[in-house]
Structure formats: structure tokens, C-alpha cells
Write a protein that holds these residues in place. Structure first.
Motif, PDB file in Angstrom:
ATOM      1  N   HIS A  72       0.837  -1.166   0.042  1.00 13.93           N
ATOM      2  CA  HIS A  72       0.362   0.102   0.427  1.00 13.93           C
ATOM      3  C   HIS A  72       0.867   1.477  -0.223  1.00 13.93           C
ATOM      4  O   HIS A  72       1.045   2.280  -1.080  1.00 13.93           O
ATOM      5  N   PHE A  76       3.024   2.246  -3.077  1.00 14.51           N
ATOM      6  CA  PHE A  76       2.112   2.382  -4.017  1.00 14.51           C
ATOM      7  C   PHE A  76       1.431   3.617  -3.657  1.00 14.51           C
ATOM      8  O   PHE A  76       1.389   4.521  -4.434  1.00 14.51           O
ATOM      9  N   ARG A  77       1.441   4.261  -2.848  1.00 13.47           N
ATOM     10  CA  ARG A  77       0.473   5.576  -2.733  1.00 13.47           C
ATOM     11  C   ARG A  77       1.608   6.900  -2.690  1.00 13.47           C
ATOM     12  O   ARG A  77       1.447   7.192  -3.247  1.00 13.47           O
ATOM     13  N   GLY A  95       4.491   5.959  -4.703  1.00 12.17           N
ATOM     14  CA  GLY A  95       5.111   6.098  -6.281  1.00 12.17           C
ATOM     15  C   GLY A  95       6.627   5.487  -6.049  1.00 12.17           C
ATOM     16  O   GLY A  95       7.091   5.759  -6.194  1.00 12.17           O
ATOM     17  N   VAL A 139     -14.854  -2.126  -7.253  1.00 14.83           N
ATOM     18  CA  VAL A 139     -16.171  -2.373  -6.220  1.00 14.83           C
ATOM     19  C   VAL A 139     -16.996  -3.377  -6.363  1.00 14.83           C
ATOM     20  O   VAL A 139     -17.613  -3.896  -5.333  1.00 14.83           O
ATOM     21  N   SER A 166      -9.010  -6.265  -0.685  1.00 14.82           N
ATOM     22  CA  SER A 166      -7.929  -4.995  -0.297  1.00 14.82           C
ATOM     23  C   SER A 166      -7.900  -4.105  -0.823  1.00 14.82           C
ATOM     24  O   SER A 166      -7.377  -4.361  -1.807  1.00 14.82           O
ATOM     25  N   GLU A 220      -5.134  -3.596  -0.686  1.00 14.36           N
ATOM     26  CA  GLU A 220      -2.951  -3.578  -0.783  1.00 14.36           C
ATOM     27  C   GLU A 220      -3.030  -4.960  -1.544  1.00 14.36           C
ATOM     28  O   GLU A 220      -2.177  -5.304  -1.563  1.00 14.36           O
ATOM     29  N   GLN A 225      -5.877   0.601  -9.065  1.00 15.61           N
ATOM     30  CA  GLN A 225      -6.430   1.939  -8.268  1.00 15.61           C
ATOM     31  C   GLN A 225      -4.857   2.925  -8.757  1.00 15.61           C
ATOM     32  O   GLN A 225      -5.200   3.814  -8.733  1.00 15.61           O
ATOM     33  N   TYR A 226      -3.796   2.738  -8.851  1.00 19.95           N
ATOM     34  CA  TYR A 226      -2.695   3.322  -8.900  1.00 19.95           C
ATOM     35  C   TYR A 226      -2.104   3.226 -10.001  1.00 19.95           C
ATOM     36  O   TYR A 226      -0.758   4.003 -10.974  1.00 19.95           O
ATOM     37  N   GLY A 227      -2.570   2.409 -11.220  1.00 18.86           N
ATOM     38  CA  GLY A 227      -1.920   1.937 -12.325  1.00 18.86           C
ATOM     39  C   GLY A 227      -0.708   1.688 -12.618  1.00 18.86           C
ATOM     40  O   GLY A 227      -0.187   1.363 -11.464  1.00 18.86           O
TER      41      GLY A 227
END
Lengths: 76, 344, 335
Positions: B27, B30-31, B33, B322, B331, B333, B341-343
Motif C-alpha cells: 500500500h 503504491f501510495r 509512488g 467495487v 483489500s 493492499e 487504483q494506482y496504475g
């Protein structure tokens, strides 16, 4: 499964401690740590203080980096 | 002296596959970067680190059965609520009237049981060594209060044998700092003797960068294998002895099924016979079952780093955050959710 | 005096209904257009009309910083304000749970009166229904409002342009965090109050600085993150924000840290997201910072060409990554 939060101990009573993280306060279990005192910093996970924090991430990082630097000089 | 970021960006050594085995690592990576600043020959693989991801559908089925058939109040970490079972997730069960409650800590579930003697409260005990002590403390508190309406449905897992099972999938592990805060770093030194490299890493951006810099430093120097603890401020070499003792008192090692990976011997924990009154499976006679994951789901290969999430035929089409099909999408994560979500 | 409660008879249309309307609603909403006839009769104006409606359910119905009454006025006032419209008239429909204390209902009406007065809007018609015990959670309110659009103003969700600055009018996530704490499900305490506020005054001042504002949207449910994705989609642009520039109050940050939540996705009820040409941004923020509900206004990013429909974040390590798109129920996480 490791969302942890570093927080300051505000008060300790029996097996529990009130901790404060950026103004959010909660009572957590202090049963897994000895000799906790107000002002200590702890790592909290799922409502349990699991470790005392001995120094900041900046301090630790710069110690590690200094060590790497020394290693690199020695290798050269 | 170079900064960790400079060491990473200027790395020119051999190609490295680094596996993070903790969902919180995934997580944060990714968050903030971190993948975006890695040189091309360095690859981060999201291993099976999220206990939600590795929870087999049969476990969710058991929880749903406890909620709907036995009318239990299910207390759980929020992460599990949307995990798909064979038929229903807990959110689905809730819409059919089941009592499902997200809690911050299992100790709150004990308080809920104490305050509601008419309810049978079941806490869903998932998680690695980091989280196991909280479940053990919950049982301990329930026992001290002589509560008869509290039990746990256990699916706790332990990392050491998972490291061994996955050892060949990566050149180095980012060991999860909080697992080793509990169990110490002795196991990492044992793995070193088996030729498995890794560093214990914290969870903040700067800590992750430092840990990656250390891995790449060793890789560049040709050290093989290597181990460092980069999270000594919290994860002591001896771990947390009180927590380890607590786990030994309340839990016994067992084989465990990892969603997508199958059964890994000695990689789980179950509640001790002495405390089986607090084991929901005994109490309500709910036997373990494997459940049936979606046929097209490739979670297993994704968890091992063999496939990238985009290579799964369901990714982004049938399976989205979703409407998750596989647990890797559930999750935040999970690798699939993170990729979605982050590509990248 | 014995405490009085709303009963099914209060909703039956007879004498008790009249008593409720007179004692609670007429007492607080009195104005020349609130006649009690079947419909309010209003004079038209020359400009364009903005027209909006919103339903309010919130549990608990009162919380630090407001209650459902204040919320129900702010929600519709702010929706109108976002279109550059001065809120003129509102209607409100109540669904009240049998057994709700009358004095509490009056508290709600008083909050509505006060908030409406501040926003300069008149409540001109209303409706009251009483539902059986358990059929609703205390009180639900629906408000509808019309407003007069300032001449020359044309804000729209489709109007963000590459190069626009993205401004938020204050710290994010306060309302969502307040409600989460007020439900007391996680045993956490923090000094956080809802940002719930009527923002017509703020918008009116804004348009005195410049009429060249492309988008104003109030961040409610779903928070600022959801608004950014909405605008990126509607305007077919990308948005880049700087994570360090997003204002977050300490208590909110702490609560989010404990529960693994993202402040950008927690609800606000008194925050606008504004898209305007970069050349105007500094003046807009300077004005906002002088106003009562936007002292912490900040430029958080800019509109970019690519990736269309996405929100990019510059993180604390200087890398650029995607803001996870909004999705599903907000659940606290442990992993």
C-alpha cells in the motif's frame, strides 16, 4: 496486516495506556510492554502497543546511510 | 554521502526482483509512488502479504454461516467485510440482516460481548504475527471476565514457512517490520543460512526508501546472500518476548491454506485445546471448508509474482475494486487493487 | 414540564399537526412568503434561476459543529452557491420518527432558522410526516432551493481548463471525521468539529475578486478526492495535486492514521473546490483567507492535459502516482 501508528503515551493505568497520535486519543492495551511511562513513544497495532520506539526514522535512516557510506569506502 | 533515493536512482547492478510480503508495504509503496523511481532492472513483486488476500473463500463462508445460520454478531477488521466468499461476502450477509460490525481492535469485540450478554459475539481472527497477539489478548480478557458469549474464528498465519515456500520467487525480501517487531529477526538469520536475502523494513516512505537502498547497495557490491534490520528503532532482534509467550500460551502451529497458494505446512496458528471454548469452530460445530474461488481467478500466480495483475483475464473487466472476484482485488493492499487504483 | 414527543397523531393532518407546525415550524421560519397555503407564491426576477434539492440523513442527528437542521440548509445553499446563485427561497420536508422529542425538533428548526438567516434565504414552504418507530432514524430532512445566478457567472463541472489552479477553501475531511467519532464505534477521541457551514457569503466575495471562475463544487459525501475525479471526468482533463499542499487538521490526520483512512475521501460540509485560471489564483486565495469559513484556503494543484479523467498526486518523496479513485464503503483497515 500491519497498519501501525506511532503515538505518544499520555497516561498508563494497569494494563492499559491512553495514547495520542496527532491529537487522536485512544485507550490501548499496554500488557505487552514493560515499564511504559507517559511521554514514551509506542507503535500501536490493532489496539495493542507492540513496541517502544527508541528513536526517529530520520535518525535510524541516517545511521544506516552512514554505515553504507563506510562500507562503500572500505570496498573501494 | 548519497541519500537513499540517489542510491536507488543511480543503481546500475544486476536485475533484482524484490518481493514485499506485507500488504501495508504494498500500500505505502503504491501510495508514495516508489515504483516510479526504480531503475528498470529493479522489480518489486507484491507477494502474499495481505492476510485478507490469502484468506480462503471457505473461511468467509464459515463466517457467513455463523452470522446467518447461528445468528452470531460478527466483529471484524473492516478489511474483511467486502472479501468474497463462495456465495456471499460479509457485506452481502449484512444486507440480508446479519449483524456485522467493524472494530478497531479485538479487545473492543470482547467489550461488545460483555455489554450484550444476549448476543453470541464472534471475532474474525485473521492476520500474521503482528496481529495474533491482539486475538490472544482478546481470548485472555474474555476468559478473565468469564464471558461465555465470545469466541474467535481463527485463520491466523505465520510468515517463516511462507518465506521458505516463496524463497525462489525473489532475489530479496522486504521483511515486514511489524511481524519482526513481534517475532524478532532470528528467523531472518536462519533464512540467510538457507541462502535467502532480505531486509527488515519500516512502513513510512523514508523507511522504505532506506531499506530498498540497502538491498541495492548489497546487490551492487555482490554480497550474496545478505540480511539487515533497517527498522531497529522498533523491531528489536529479540522481538517482543511477552507477545511471543502470549502466542505460545493461546495458539498452536498448524498447516494453513493460503488463498491462491494452497496449503503451506506449519504456516498457521490455531487456538489451543485448553481454550477451545473460545474457538467458534468447536462451539458452533462449523468445520473448515475450502470453498470455491472463481474459476478464472489467477490470484495464486499473482501472489507468487508469476503473473502481473493485468495478465489475469478477469482484471479490470469482471474483477474491480467495487466488484472484487479475487481477494487480491478486495483489500486496498491487494496487488490487483493497487495496480487497478494506482496504475502500472 | 414533562418531556413531549412527536406522535403519529402529529402527522395525521388534524389539530395536532397544526399545533406542531405552529409551535415549531412557523415559530422559526416566519417570513411574508411562508403563508401556510398549499404553495408559496413568489415574484419572479430577471436573471437565471438555479434550482436544487437534497435529502439529509445523518446518524447521529447532532454532532460537534452542527445538527441535521443546519446541515440541511447548508447542503442546498452550498449547491446553489456553487452555480454562482444567491439562494433566495427554500422548502423543507421532514420525516420524523415517532417518539422524537419535541424540544429536540425545535433545536433542529432553530438551527435551520439561524443558518437560513445567515445565508439570506427564506424558507417558504414545508411538509411534515411522522413515521412509525424504527421506520426512520430520528429525523430525515429534504430541502429544495432556488437561487438567482449572478449575471456573468458561468460555473460548470465541464469548464475546468488545462492550466487552471485547483483551490480548496479549507482543511479536508472534518465532517466525515466528526461523524465517525460521534458514532463512537472505534473508541477514539479527538478535538474535531464539523466544517458544516453555509457558503453563499464566501462565494459572493469570491465573485467580487473575479468572475473568471470555471468550476466551484462543494465537497460533501466522498470528500475532495471524489470531486477531483468528477471534474477530471466531466471536463476531460487530468488533475495534478501536491500531497503536501492539502490542508488536513491534526486530529483528522490522527484519526485517519489509526483507522487507515484517506482524508481526501472523508466528507466535508463546508468546503469548496475551485478551478480558476492560475493568474487569478493568488488573489482568490488571499480573499478566501480573510473570510470566516476559508481561513485555511490553499492551492493544492493544477489542471493538466494527461492523463484524462485521472488525478495524479506528487507524493512526499517527489514521485508522481495516481490518487486511488473513489470506491465503495469507507471501511477502517488494519492492513
Amino acid at each position: 496486516m500491519c497498519v501501525g501508528l506511532s503515538a505518544r503515551v499520555v497516561s498508563v493505568k494497569g494494563g492499559s495506556a491512553v495514547i495520542d497520535a496527532s491529537g487522536a486519543r485512544r485507550t490501548v492495551s499496554a500488557e505487552l510492554l514493560d515499564e511504559l511511562e507517559p511521554g514514551d513513544y509506542v507503535m500501536v497495532h490493532a489496539g495493542i502497543a507492540i513496541a517502544k520506539i527508541t528513536n526517529s526514522s530520520e535518525e535510524e535512516s541516517s545511521q544506516i546511510m552512514e554505515q553504507l557510506d563506510e562500507d562503500a569506502k572500505r570496498d573501494n | 554521502m548519497k541519500t537513499p533515493k540517489e542510491i536507488i536512482e543511480s543503481y546500475s547492478g544486476r536485475s533484482m526482483r524484490i518481493m514485499e510480503v506485507c500488504g501495508t508495504h504494498t500500500h505505502e509503496i503504491f501510495r508514495c509512488g516508489i515504483r516510479k523511481i526504480l531503475p528498470p532492472q529493479v522489480e518489486l513483486i507484491s507477494g502474499p502479504g495481505c492476510p485478507v488476500c490469502v484468506t480462503p473463500p471457505g473461511y468467509i463462508d464459515s463466517a457467513v454461516e455463523l452470522a446467518l445460520k447461528h445468528n452470531c454478531m460478527i466483529c471484524t477488521f473492516g478489511d474483511l467485510i467486502r472479501v468474497p466468499g463462495s456465495q456471499l461476502s460479509l457485506a452481502g450477509a449484512r444486507s440480508q440482516g446479519a449483524k456485522i460490525k467493524a472494530v478497531y481492535t479485538p479487545l473492543d469485540a470482547v467489550e461488545i460481548a460483555a455489554a450484550n450478554p444476549q448476543e453470541e459475539v464472534v471475532f474474525l481472527a485473521v492476520g500474521f504475527e503482528t496481529t495474533v497477539p491482539s486475538a490472544c489478548l482478546a481470548v485472555k480478557h474474555a476468559q478473565m471476565q468469564n464471558l461465555r458469549n465470545f469466541s474467535i474464528l481463527g485463520s491466523n498465519k505465520t510468515m517463516p514457512n511462507a518465506y521458505r515456500a516463496l524463497g525462489k520467487c525473489a532475489d530479496a525480501f522486504l521483511y515486514p517490520g511489524h511481524v519482526h517487531t513481534i517475532i524478532g529477526s532470528g528467523i531472518c538469520r536462519e533464512l540467510l543460512a538457507d541462502g535467502i536475502s532480505g531486509v527488515v523494513a519500516g512502513f513510512q516512505a523514508d523507511e522504505l526508501l532506506t531499506a530498498l537502498a540497502v538491498i541495492l547497495h548489497h546487490a551492487e557490491a555482490g554480497d550474496e546472500p545478505f540480511f539487515e534490520n533497517c527498522y531497529r528503532r522498533i523491531a528489536k532482534d529479540t522481538g517482543n518476548p511477552a507477545a511471543v509467550k502470549l502466542i505460545e500460551e493461546f495458539m498452536t502451529p498448524c498447516d494453513a491454506e493460503w488463498r491462491g497458494l494452497g496449503v503451506i505446512p506449519g504456516s498457521g496458528l490455531k487456538i489451543n485445546k485448553t481454550y477451545e471454548n473460545f474457538d467458534a469452530r468447536c462451539k458452533f460445530n462449523v468445520p473448515e471448508c475450502s470453498g470455491t474461488p472463481h474459476a478464472g481467478c489467477r490470484c495464486g500466480e499473482i501472489l507468487k509474482g508469476i503473473l502481473k495483475p493485468q495478465e489475469c483475464p478477469l482484471f479490470g473487466k469482471v474483477c474491480t475494486p467495487v466488484n472484487p472476484v479475487g481477494a487480491c482485488m478486495v483489500s486496498h493492499e491487494g496487488s490487483c487493487s493497487a495496480y487497478y487504483q494506482y496504475g502500472r | 414540564m414533562e418531556q413531549q414527543f412527536v406522535t403519529l397523531a402529529h402527522g395525521a393532518g388534524g389539530e395536532q399537526t397544526n399545533e406542531l407546525i405552529n409551535k415549531v415550524f412557523k415559530a422559526h421560519f416566519a417570513n411574508p412568503q411562508f403563508t401556510g397555503d398549499d404553495a408559496a407564491v413568489l415574484e419572479p426576477w430577471s436573471g437565471k434561476i438555479a434550482f436544487s434539492t437534497d435529502g439529509f440523513i445523518v446518524s447521529p442527528w447532532e454532532f460537534p459543529g452542527g445538527n441535521i437542521g443546519k446541515l440541511s440548509i447548508c447542503g442546498t445553499v452550498n449547491d446553489l452557491a456553487c452555480m454562482g446563485a444567491k439562494p433566495k427561497y427554500m422548502t423543507c420536508a421532514f420525516v420524523i420518527e415517532e417518539g422524537f422529542p419535541l424540544d429536540k425538533l425545535e433545536e433542529i428548526a432553530a438551527a435551520m432558522e439561524k443558518t437560513a438567516a445567515e445565508a439570506g434565504v427564506r424558507i417558504v414552504a414545508g411538509d411534515t410526516k411522522v413515521a412509525g418507530k424504527g421506520q426512520v432514524d430520528n429525523v430525515f430532512i429534504t430541502t429544495t432551493g432556488i437561487g438567482e445566478i449572478i449575471p456573468g457567472v458561468r460555473t460548470s463541472g465541464t469548464a475546468a481548463r488545462v492550466g487552471d489552479a485547483v483551490i480548496v477553501t479549507g482543511d479536508v475531511g472534518r465532517h466525515g471525521c466528526t461523524i465517525l467519532l460521534a458514532r463512537d464505534e472505534f473508541g477514539i477521541e479527538a478535538d474535531v468539529t464539523s466544517d458544516c457551514a453555509p457558503l453563499w457569503g464566501t462565494v459572493e466575495e469570491l465573485f467580487k475578486v473575479t468572475k473568471d471562475i470555471h468550476v466551484i463544487r462543494d465537497a460533501t459525501r466522498g470528500g475532495v478526492g471524489t470531486v477531483l475525479y468528477e471534474i477530471a471526468g466531466q471536463s476531460h482533463v487530468g488533475i495534478k495535486i501536491d500531497s503536501k499542499a492539502v490542508p488536513v487538521a491534526d486530529g483528522v490526520r490522527g484519526v485517519c492514521g489509526m483507522l487507515g483512512l484517506e482524508p481526501l475521501y472523508l466528507a466535508c460540509e463546508g468546503r469548496l473546490v475551485i478551478f480558476a485560471p492560475k493568474s487569478e489564483a493568488e488573489a482568490i486565495v488571499a480573499k478566501l483567507r480573510q473570510l470566516p469559513y476559508s481561513a485555511d484556503a490553499a492551492i493544492i494543484g493544477e489542471v493538466i492535459e494527461d492523463p484524462v479523467g485521472k488525478v495524479v498526486v506528487t507524493t512526499e518523496i517527489g514521485a508522481q502516482t495516481m490518487l486511488p479513485p473513489p470506491g465503495g464503503e469507507l471501511l477502517p483497515r488494519i492492513c
